[in-house]
Write a protein that holds these residues in place. Structure first.
Motif, PDB file in Angstrom:
ATOM      1  N   THR A  45       0.785  -1.321  -0.086  1.00 59.22           N
ATOM      2  CA  THR A  45      -0.048   0.028   0.029  1.00 59.22           C
ATOM      3  C   THR A  45       0.772   1.191   0.034  1.00 59.22           C
ATOM      4  O   THR A  45       1.970   1.227   0.845  1.00 59.22           O
ATOM      5  N   THR A  46       0.431   2.114  -0.765  1.00 62.92           N
ATOM      6  CA  THR A  46       0.947   3.472  -0.751  1.00 62.92           C
ATOM      7  C   THR A  46      -0.082   4.762  -0.821  1.00 62.92           C
ATOM      8  O   THR A  46      -1.307   4.366  -0.786  1.00 62.92           O
ATOM      9  N   ILE A  47       0.286   5.926  -0.690  1.00 68.53           N
ATOM     10  CA  ILE A  47      -0.385   7.180  -0.915  1.00 68.53           C
ATOM     11  C   ILE A  47      -0.480   7.648  -2.313  1.00 68.53           C
ATOM     12  O   ILE A  47       0.840   7.842  -2.895  1.00 68.53           O
ATOM     13  N   ARG A  53      -5.597   6.304  -0.968  1.00 71.16           N
ATOM     14  CA  ARG A  53      -4.575   5.140  -0.792  1.00 71.16           C
ATOM     15  C   ARG A  53      -4.662   4.502  -2.225  1.00 71.16           C
ATOM     16  O   ARG A  53      -5.325   4.597  -3.130  1.00 71.16           O
ATOM     17  N   GLY A  54      -3.355   3.903  -2.378  1.00 67.71           N
ATOM     18  CA  GLY A  54      -3.036   3.074  -3.876  1.00 67.71           C
ATOM     19  C   GLY A  54      -2.350   1.888  -3.486  1.00 67.71           C
ATOM     20  O   GLY A  54      -1.922   1.621  -2.220  1.00 67.71           O
ATOM     21  N   VAL A  55      -2.163   1.226  -4.465  1.00 63.92           N
ATOM     22  CA  VAL A  55      -1.413  -0.015  -4.469  1.00 63.92           C
ATOM     23  C   VAL A  55      -0.284  -0.196  -5.509  1.00 63.92           C
ATOM     24  O   VAL A  55      -0.429  -0.193  -6.604  1.00 63.92           O
ATOM     25  N   MET A  56       0.891  -0.548  -4.870  1.00 64.51           N
ATOM     26  CA  MET A  56       2.073  -0.526  -5.639  1.00 64.51           C
ATOM     27  C   MET A  56       2.296  -2.187  -5.973  1.00 64.51           C
ATOM     28  O   MET A  56       2.187  -3.253  -5.044  1.00 64.51           O
ATOM     29  N   THR A  57       2.168  -2.650  -7.050  1.00 64.36           N
ATOM     30  CA  THR A  57       2.438  -3.909  -7.550  1.00 64.36           C
ATOM     31  C   THR A  57       3.576  -4.298  -8.259  1.00 64.36           C
ATOM     32  O   THR A  57       3.854  -3.373  -9.257  1.00 64.36           O
TER      33      THR A  57
END
Length: 134
Positions: A45-47, A53-57
């Motif tokens: 998870t990230t900002i 909120r965002g998701v780093m994959t």
């Protein structure tokens, strides 16, 4: 949406890569001569910009030529995933809102983890697929 098709193209290519690397046979992902081993996608998870909120994959894999080391890489899959998840989460936490991940630093850290876990430096090559923030 052309942008979605553009973002999905690397995923389709990455999904086809293990079949091509394994010779395309129906014997599964293990080969007697070693080769490419794909690990499940790592998420953190990230900002994002705007405070959401965002998701780093991150898609990862390891290319191992030695059959014995390839077996060890398969058996070490849970440990690799755990270490990869920690490193990806650390990278995601260092991002400023709307920032871009430092893929070179992340790749170096993941390669170092592969070397430590497998116990041989340079015997296995870390391969990164897609690194994106959604």
């Amino acid at each position: 949406m052309d942008r979605r098709a553009l973002l999905a193209a690397p995923l389709v290519l990455a999904a086809a890569t293990p079949a091509l690397a394994g010779g395309g046979g129906g014997g599964g992902s293990t080969t007697s001569t070693g080769g490419f081993l794909r690990y499940p996608t790592i998420t953190a998870t990230t900002i994002r910009s705007g405070g959401r909120r965002g998701v780093m994959t991150v898609e990862t894999g390891v290319d191992v030529a030695d059959p014995a080391l390839h077996l060890r890489a398969q058996q070490s899959q849970p440990r690799m995933r755990a270490v990869f998840a920690i490193l990806v989460q650390r990278e995601a936490e260092t991002l400023l809102p709307g920032g871009v991940p430092n893929v070179d630093r992340l790749a170096a850290q993941l390669q170092s983890a592969v070397n430590i876990i497998l116990g041989q430096r340079g015997a296995a090559k870390l391969l990164l697929g897609t690194v994106m923030i959604v």
